[in-house]
Every structure is written in structure tokens, then in C-alpha cells.
Design an enzyme around this catalytic site. Structure first.
Site, mmCIF file in Angstrom:
data_model
loop_
_atom_site.group_PDB
_atom_site.id
_atom_site.type_symbol
_atom_site.label_atom_id
_atom_site.label_comp_id
_atom_site.label_asym_id
_atom_site.label_seq_id
_atom_site.Cartn_x
_atom_site.Cartn_y
_atom_site.Cartn_z
ATOM 1 N N ASP A 1 -10.861 58.719 -27.724
ATOM 2 C CA ASP A 1 -10.378 57.482 -27.199
ATOM 3 C C ASP A 1 -11.009 55.974 -28.152
ATOM 4 O O ASP A 1 -11.670 56.320 -29.122
ATOM 5 C CB ASP A 1 -11.075 57.131 -25.817
ATOM 6 C CG ASP A 1 -12.682 57.535 -25.420
ATOM 7 O OD1 ASP A 1 -13.237 57.789 -26.699
ATOM 8 O OD2 ASP A 1 -12.952 57.870 -24.562
ATOM 9 N N ASN B 1 -19.418 57.165 -13.479
ATOM 10 C CA ASN B 1 -18.428 57.170 -12.350
ATOM 11 C C ASN B 1 -17.550 58.583 -12.539
ATOM 12 O O ASN B 1 -16.482 58.574 -11.682
ATOM 13 C CB ASN B 1 -17.502 56.027 -12.603
ATOM 14 C CG ASN B 1 -16.775 56.066 -13.793
ATOM 15 O OD1 ASN B 1 -16.869 56.968 -14.813
ATOM 16 N ND2 ASN B 1 -16.082 54.955 -14.155
ATOM 17 N N HIS C 1 -16.099 59.779 -15.204
ATOM 18 C CA HIS C 1 -14.716 59.618 -16.035
ATOM 19 C C HIS C 1 -14.989 60.735 -17.121
ATOM 20 O O HIS C 1 -16.116 60.841 -17.422
ATOM 21 C CB HIS C 1 -14.488 58.164 -16.617
ATOM 22 C CG HIS C 1 -15.617 57.756 -17.497
ATOM 23 N ND1 HIS C 1 -15.507 56.508 -17.819
ATOM 24 C CD2 HIS C 1 -16.453 58.448 -18.418
ATOM 25 C CE1 HIS C 1 -16.388 56.098 -18.697
ATOM 26 N NE2 HIS C 1 -17.043 57.277 -19.234
ATOM 27 N N GLU D 1 -10.575 56.852 -15.851
ATOM 28 C CA GLU D 1 -11.347 56.256 -14.811
ATOM 29 C C GLU D 1 -11.028 56.655 -13.369
ATOM 30 O O GLU D 1 -9.868 57.490 -13.349
ATOM 31 C CB GLU D 1 -11.325 54.530 -14.767
ATOM 32 C CG GLU D 1 -11.426 54.059 -16.207
ATOM 33 C CD GLU D 1 -13.054 53.946 -16.758
ATOM 34 O OE1 GLU D 1 -13.695 54.904 -15.894
ATOM 35 O OE2 GLU D 1 -13.591 53.134 -17.418
HETATM 36 C C1 F6R Z 1 -16.670 58.518 -25.114
HETATM 37 C C2 F6R Z 1 -16.020 58.651 -23.843
HETATM 38 C C3 F6R Z 1 -16.954 58.632 -22.469
HETATM 39 C C4 F6R Z 1 -18.322 59.102 -22.797
HETATM 40 C C5 F6R Z 1 -18.925 58.918 -21.499
HETATM 41 C C6 F6R Z 1 -20.624 59.243 -21.626
HETATM 42 O O1 F6R Z 1 -15.601 58.821 -26.320
HETATM 43 O O2 F6R Z 1 -14.751 59.079 -23.922
HETATM 44 O O3 F6R Z 1 -16.354 59.326 -21.586
HETATM 45 O O4 F6R Z 1 -18.572 60.518 -23.002
HETATM 46 O O5 F6R Z 1 -18.877 57.430 -21.209
HETATM 47 O O6 F6R Z 1 -21.018 58.451 -22.310
HETATM 48 P P1 F6R Z 1 -22.453 58.541 -22.918
HETATM 49 O O7 F6R Z 1 -22.681 59.847 -23.674
HETATM 50 O O8 F6R Z 1 -23.044 57.544 -23.581
HETATM 51 O O9 F6R Z 1 -23.314 58.496 -21.560
#
Ligand code: F6R
Length: 241
Positions: A67, A136, A138, A143
Site C-alpha cells: 500500500d 481495527n 485491517h 478498513e
Molecule cells: C502496512 C499495512 C498495515 C500495517 C498495520 C500494522 O503496509 O498495510 O496494514 O501492517 O497497520 O502496522 P504496525 O505493524 O505498524 O502495527
């Protein structure tokens, strides 16, 4: 789903790197899908070490970012392009031509989504998709309540996601409101998925994703429908299992 629990966030990264490395050894021209964020940092550290000290070669690997924020230039320290260069690409022998990133500054976002979708198809699809999980639930920036049928698409980031990711920015107001993300359709099309989670803040979403119903309200729950998913958790993230 196979679930492995290890003792620390660092161990999550080390084991994940071993799995990625084994897949590269098995298929040197494999296509990787790469998450960013805090969780996989230890994995990237270990992959760089394996490259330097154990001869792990990325020469024929292709890598896709999972992303990207809309509005951040590739050299912005908070862009995911910058992240992947900083944590992995600049330290290994992955050819620049095999690095596939999303242009967060694209004027025509729909066109950029189509271009990226096409680029994934031309690479033959993703062999191994590495994911983290949001508080959440995701995965990527899919989302809660978004359709499972989406491919690469524009996302309006959830308030929970923006608040959570504010720790990387000077202020919440600087966190972009939009991103482009691989959709659930792209993620499910990956041949193999590795989901990494560490820390207490991930135990509830991990529990819901694994033990709860498959529902767009918990995007990661869709992984229950994929035939080859491995979860690597530290003890805090596995607390409720
Ligand atoms: C990052 C992404 C997100 C993260 C998620 C967890 O490329 O797509 O889904 O993997 O938000 O983030 P961290 O590891 O910072 O807790």
C-alpha cells in the site's frame, strides 16, 4: 491457518525472515508482497543480515508494496516507498527494475490503481504476501466494512488507523486521509500469506480474525478462507487465543 507463537517481537521477525528466505531459495524468481509498519521491521533486519552473512540473493525476486499513502512523495520519510527502500531495498541485491511501488502522487488515482493491478498480473501474481494487522483488524489498508471483492483501490483511512499511525508523524493532522491499497481480492490471490503480529494492542484483532466470524467488519478474518496462511505472533499478540 497455521499459528506459531514465539517469545518476542524480534523473534516474530526472525522466523518470518527465515520463511521468506526459504521461499526465495525454493523459487529464486518469486514475487513478494511486502507490508510496512512497525511489525515487519525485525523481519527486514533479518533478511538484510541473511543477505550479507548467508548469501541470500534477491537478484531474481520481484517485490510489490502492499500500500501507499496518497499525497506523499517517494522520498518523504513517511511514504511506504521510502520505508521499503530504507528497511530492505537499499541493503540487498534486488534490481531496481524488480521493485514495484505505488505512486502516492499519481494525478489520476484510478489509473494508478489499474496500472498496479496490471503490473501484479504481468508478474504472474504474488507468491508470498507478508501482512501486518491493524488494531481495527485491517490488512493492507482494507478498513472495516470494505468489500472483500475489491482489487487495488483508493481507501479513505479509518480514524483508528490514522490515530494509530500518527506515531510516525509529527501530528495527527499530518497523517494522510487517503491511501492506495491492494484489495482483499489481491491478497487472497497470493499463493501464500504470512501475517505477523506483535504486542498487546494486536491481541483483540488477532483473536477476532482467527476465532471470530468471517466478516468485512474484521478484514483479517477473510484469511480464514485462504488455503495457505501462516500467522507468526508474539506472546502478547497471542494472549487471547
Ligand atoms: C502496512 C499495512 C498495515 C500495517 C498495520 C500494522 O503496509 O498495510 O496494514 O501492517 O497497520 O502496522 P504496525 O505493524 O505498524 O502495527
Amino acid at each position: 491457518m497455521r499459528i506459531t507463537t514465539v517469545s518476542s517481537a524480534n523473534e516474530v521477525g526472525v522466523l518470518a525472515a527465515q520463511i521468506v528466505a526459504a521461499d526465495i531459495h525454493r523459487k529464486p524468481d518469486c514475487v513478494l508482497g511486502l507490508a510496512t509498519g512497525e511489525t515487519p521491521q525485525a523481519m527486514y533486519r533479518e533478511l538484510v543480515r541473511l543477505h550479507r552473512e548467508a548469501g541470500l540473493s534477491f537478484q531474481r525476486v520481484t517485490a510489490f508494496a502492499l500500500d501507499e499513502y496518497i499525497g506523499l512523495a517517494p522520498d518523504n520519510p513517511n511514504s511506504y516507498s521510502h520505508y521499503l527502500h530504507t528497511h530492505l531495498f537499499r541493503h540487498v541485491n534486488l534490481p531496481a527494475s524488480n521493485i514495484c511501488l505505488i505512486d502516492g502522487l499519481a494525478r489520476d488515482v484510478a489509473l494508478e490503481c489499474d496500472r498496479y493491478e496490471q503490473q501484479i498480473a504481468e508478474a504472474g501474481g504474488i507468491d508470498l504476501q507478508v501482512l501486518g494487522i491493524g488494531q481495527n483488524g485491517h490488512i493492507g489498508f482494507n478498513e472495516p466494512a470494505m468489500s472483500f471483492a475489491r482489487g487495488v483501490h483508493l481507501v479513505e483511512l479509518d480514524a483508528v488507523t490514522r490515530a494509530d499511525n500518527a506515531r510516525f508523524f509529527a501530528h495527527l493532522t499530518e497523517v494522510p486521509r487517503y491511501a492506495i491499497s491492494l484489495g482483499i481480492k489481491n491478497i487472497l490471490a497470493a499463493k501464500k500469506i504470512l501475517l505477523l503480529a506483535s504486542g498487546q494492542s494486536k491481541c483483540a484483532p488477532v483473536y477476532q480474525a482467527i476465532r471470530g466470524a468471517v466478516t468485512p467488519r474484521v478484514p483479517a478474518s477473510v484469511l480464514q478462507d485462504h488455503p495457505d496462511v501462516m500467522l507468526i505472533l508474539d506472546q502478547d499478540a497471542a494472549d487471547l487465543l
